[in-house]
Motif scaffolding. Structure first.
Motif, short mmCIF file in Angstrom:
data_model
loop_
_atom_site.label_atom_id
_atom_site.label_comp_id
_atom_site.label_asym_id
_atom_site.label_seq_id
_atom_site.Cartn_x
_atom_site.Cartn_y
_atom_site.Cartn_z
N GLY A 81 0.78 -1.23 0.00
CA GLY A 81 0.00 0.00 0.00
C GLY A 81 0.81 1.28 0.00
N VAL A 82 2.14 1.17 0.14
CA VAL A 82 2.94 2.40 0.15
C VAL A 82 3.88 2.41 -1.04
CG1 VAL A 82 4.54 3.84 1.47
CG2 VAL A 82 2.86 2.42 2.68
N PRO A 83 3.73 3.34 -1.98
CA PRO A 83 4.63 3.38 -3.12
C PRO A 83 6.08 3.47 -2.67
CG PRO A 83 2.76 4.81 -3.52
CD PRO A 83 2.68 4.38 -2.09
N ALA A 84 6.97 2.72 -3.33
CA ALA A 84 8.38 2.66 -2.92
C ALA A 84 8.98 4.06 -2.84
CB ALA A 84 9.16 1.80 -3.90
N THR A 85 8.56 4.97 -3.69
CA THR A 85 9.15 6.31 -3.76
C THR A 85 8.70 7.20 -2.60
OG1 THR A 85 9.24 6.08 -6.16
CG2 THR A 85 9.44 8.30 -5.32
#
Ligand code: GLC
Length: 751
Positions: free
Chosen positions: A264-268
């Motif tokens: 759920g958390v974009p890597a960026t």
């Protein structure tokens, strides 16, 4: 700013700074002297100049994604852009460098990056192909060659190695990695980083490595590029993270964030990945760059409401440099003024960028990589072509060779058929970067003619790569009828794998299957050579041809290497690093699977209520580690120095390997371990060692391995990383189906 004031500032910096300490070999820590020089320069910089160092724009020289803005040259001159990618050649990088050094106030040089993935102009096989060589020395040598060429063409930084574990061949980017296995992925990541960075980044024949794509990009759901990734922390840490960590432990100085979200958390925008793991756990002190416009993509991901929000999220998550998005350039000043980003956070990012420029030596000599003479000597040199040839010859995988269809005798009449036989561009694969089709001196067809003689070789394309046009079938069939043997060169087009090139159907494209069936129906010996960037579903073809040779995309010297294998001048030694499924329905399928509570036993086919399919076997078409040779290798006498491994000690395992065939050859001896009972379910086996050995015909070689507790560690039920007492089985053989085994127990582990 003119050169005089730049020199004055440098003299000022040189006077107030100690001389540089030599960088420790293999460390990922900037040498001591450099951090002082960075801090002194930082004190001279305005807010705008600091932000400029966090900006990376593409040049127009090459384009590798959606171009969001023009005018990178103006941004360089204004100091708003401190880094450029997709620009190369000594001349063009010098032109851009002069803008930065001579037209900005502080004259801080540009960092030049590029996707030198499998060679710069002398292209080696695609990375998945190179991994199939299992030849770590040669893989490092290939990366070394790429670095020398790239550096000679003005580049400081390559966006490689890509170390994403790939277990879903629908995902086109498996072509850029090292396959499905963490252990092999670790070893290849280390070899590539060492090849790119050498022992000292101050050496102008080295380039910065960039570990990508952090993290778990290869686990995109449904094998569709950029798709979501969801997995347990145990799978993340045990399967997907080790290769990134290995690259960093090998000294990689930059990391690229991946496009995907993870849980759920974009890597960026993922501080768990970029701070907790990368910085705090792994001690990484290099620079983090995003993938192409990945900060902008936090908006469609749905975690940022606008570009300002996206920029704050990325900076606070630990991203130092914004690739092509322009968000840091447009919004960081406001974010600092609003207090949404602390000046210290920006300073840390700028420090990480400047440290690299000092380490490369371009702060003291901005044009040291812009040497046209060196470029002429290095690019496509005979030495580099030979390296590419060796890698191509060692990466091809012989999957079948019935009735000794291979090698071909030079006096045999051969009909060459297929849309890839005479292609130069397809030899280069995806991510060819600066590679040019005109650098290819021989296609596979050209090289077959050279080996077999034009009087013995006919050619017809037979069909296109991916259309339903059968107009060429008749001529191909006619030529096949007149030949002693048929060589078909088929497969995917170079653009059918790589970034944004995913497929749900992994068969040979177009009408190739029909042509293969019509040719094999003639009853002549058929050798099927195929190019691919992935594992393909080729069961029907593999059953109907006599010989099957996977050549991946073998690079600029691939035509010669493939033909030399076909005519026996080279003995194939490649082994698959990705499992080949029987059909797409089996995906994901990999060798280190879990047994389950209802394991299916193929010897009891009538068993129901077992983990199996109604319509296909559980086993793959070709397993991980599989590949044939023109000779045969027999395994015997597995011995173990002690059936008990006491915690803290090690045991020796050895096996005898005999070359019982008629050719000298190389064998990849593989060692797998099964942890029979543990606090969590464990894979049926895991690769824990391999050695590629040359054994001449008739000879026997003893191959030895050392096993210790490190090899047995995993994330236990409480998520601590360590081993557990218990019983283990070692399998040693020529692929992951190895059955020669010996057991041992581990005792005395302190929990
Ligand atoms: C691309 C790729 C990345 C590459 C970068 C620069 O989108 O995802 O692997 O290094 O952009 O070309």
């Amino acid at each position: 700013m003119n050169r005089l004031s730049y020199l004055f500032i440098l003299m000022l910096l040189a006077v107030i700074m100690p001389s540089e300490a030599k960088k420790k070999k293999g460390s990922s820590v900037a040498p001591k002297g450099i951090s002082e020089r960075v801090d002194s320069l930082l004190q001279l910089m305005t807010l705008e100049e600091k932000i400029g160092q966090t900006v990376l724009f593409t040049s127009r020289w090459d384009v590798t994604g959606p171009v969001l803005r023009d005018g990178e040259e103006d941004a360089i001159k204004s100091g708003q852009c401190g880094n450029i990618f997709n620009a190369h050649t000594a001349e063009y990088t010098r032109k851009l460098q002069k803008m930065a050094v001579e037209e900005t106030r502080l004259g801080i040089p540009l960092l030049f990056g590029y996707d030198v993935i499998h060679g710069h102009q002398t292209l080696a096989p695609i990375s998945l192909g190179e991994s199939a060589s299992w030849d770590l020395e040669l893989i490092e040598k290939s990366a070394r060659m790429a670095a020398r060429e790239a550096a000679a063409c003005g580049l400081h930084w390559t966006f490689a190695p890509m170390v994403d574990i790939g277990r879903d061949p629908r995902w086109g980017r498996v072509s850029e990695g090292a396959g499905e296995d963490p252990y092999l992925g670790i070893e290849i990541a280390k070899a590539r980083v060492k090849g790119f960075q050498g022992d000292d980044l101050a050496d102008k024949e080295t380039v910065l490595a960039c570990v990508k794509h952090m993290a778990a990009y290869g686990a995109a759901q449904a094998g569709r590029d950029y798709n979501s990734v969801d997995m347990s922390e145990r799978v993340l840490r045990e399967t997907y993270l080790p290769a990134y960590k290995a690259a960093i432990d090998a000294g990689a100085r930059t990391v690229m964030t991946s496009f995907n979200d993870l849980d759920g958390v974009p890597a960026t925008a993922n501080s768990f990945l970029l701070k907790d793991i990368l910085r705090d756990e792994w001690g990484f002190d290099g620079m983090v760059v995003t993938d192409y416009t990945a900060i902008n993509e936090l908006i469609p991901h749905g975690v940022a409401k606008d570009e300002y929000d996206a920029g704050v999220l990325a900076m606070k998550a630990g991203v130092d440099m914004d690739m092509e998005g322009g968000i840091y350039m447009d919004h960081l000043k406001k974010a600092i003024e609003n207090g949404d980003v602390a000046m210290e956070e920006l300073d840390n990012a700028v420090r990480n960028v400047l440290a690299l420029k000092f380490e490369l030596g371009i702060m003291d000599d901005p044009y040291r990589y812009c040497d046209e003479e060196r470029e002429k000597e290095e690019v496509l040199s005979a030495q580099n072509r030979e390296t590419a040839y060796q890698m191509a010859a060692k990466s091809c995988v012989l999957l079948k060779n019935d009735n000794s269809a291979l090698p071909i005798n030079a006096n045999e009449k051969v009909a060459v058929i297929g849309p890839l036989a005479n292609s130069k561009r397809d030899l280069l694969g995806s991510w060819k970067a600066a590679g040019k089709p005109q650098s290819v001196q021989a296609t596979i067809l050209d090289a077959i003619i050279k080996n077999g003689g034009s009087e013995n070789v006919t050619f017809s394309k037979g069909c296109d790569i991916n259309t339903d046009n059968k107009a060429g079938f008749a001529k191909a069939i006619e030529q096949a009828k007149k030949a002693d043997k048929v060589i078909m060169v088929m497969g995917e087009k170079w653009s059918m794998s790589g970034e944004a090139a995913c497929r749900t159907n992994l068969d040979f494209p177009g009408v190739q299957p029909e042509l293969i069936q019509e040719i094999t129906a003639l009853g002549k010996p058929v050798v099927l050579v195929f190019m691919t960037g992935r594992a393909m579903t080729i069961q029907k073809e593999s059953e109907s041809v006599d010989a099957l040779l996977n050549v991946w995309y073998p690079g600029v010297e691939g035509g010669r290497a493939v033909a030399d294998i076909l005519y026996g001048k080279e003995n194939p030694s490649g082994k698959l690093t990705m499992t080949f499924p029987r059909n797409v329905g089996q995906i994901p399928i990999f060798y280190s699977y879990k047994r389950t509570g209802r394991p299916f036993d193929p010897s009891k086919p009538k068993d129901t209520y077992k983990s199996r399919y109604l319509d296909v076997q559980n086993t793959p078409l070709f397993p991980f580690g599989y590949g044939l040779s023109y000779t045969q290798f027999e395994y015997s006498d597995i011995t173990i120095s002690n059936s008990e491994l006491v915690s803290g000690n090690s045991i020796e395992v050895s096996v005898s390997v005999t070359n019982s065939g008629n050719y000298d050859g190389e064998e990849v001896v593989q060692l797998y371990i099964w942890d029979q009972v543990a606090s969590v379910t464990r894979p049926v086996k895991e690769l824990k060692g391999f050695k590629k050995v040359k054994i001449n015909k008739g000879d026997t070689q003893k191959v030895n391995f050392t096993i210790n507790e490190e090899d047995l560690k995993f994330y236990r039920k409480d998520m601590t990383f360590g081993a557990e007492d218990g019983q283990f089985t070692i399998y040693i053989g020529s692929d992951s189906d190895a059955s020669n085994s010996v057991e041992f127990s581990l005792t005395g582990v302190k929990l």
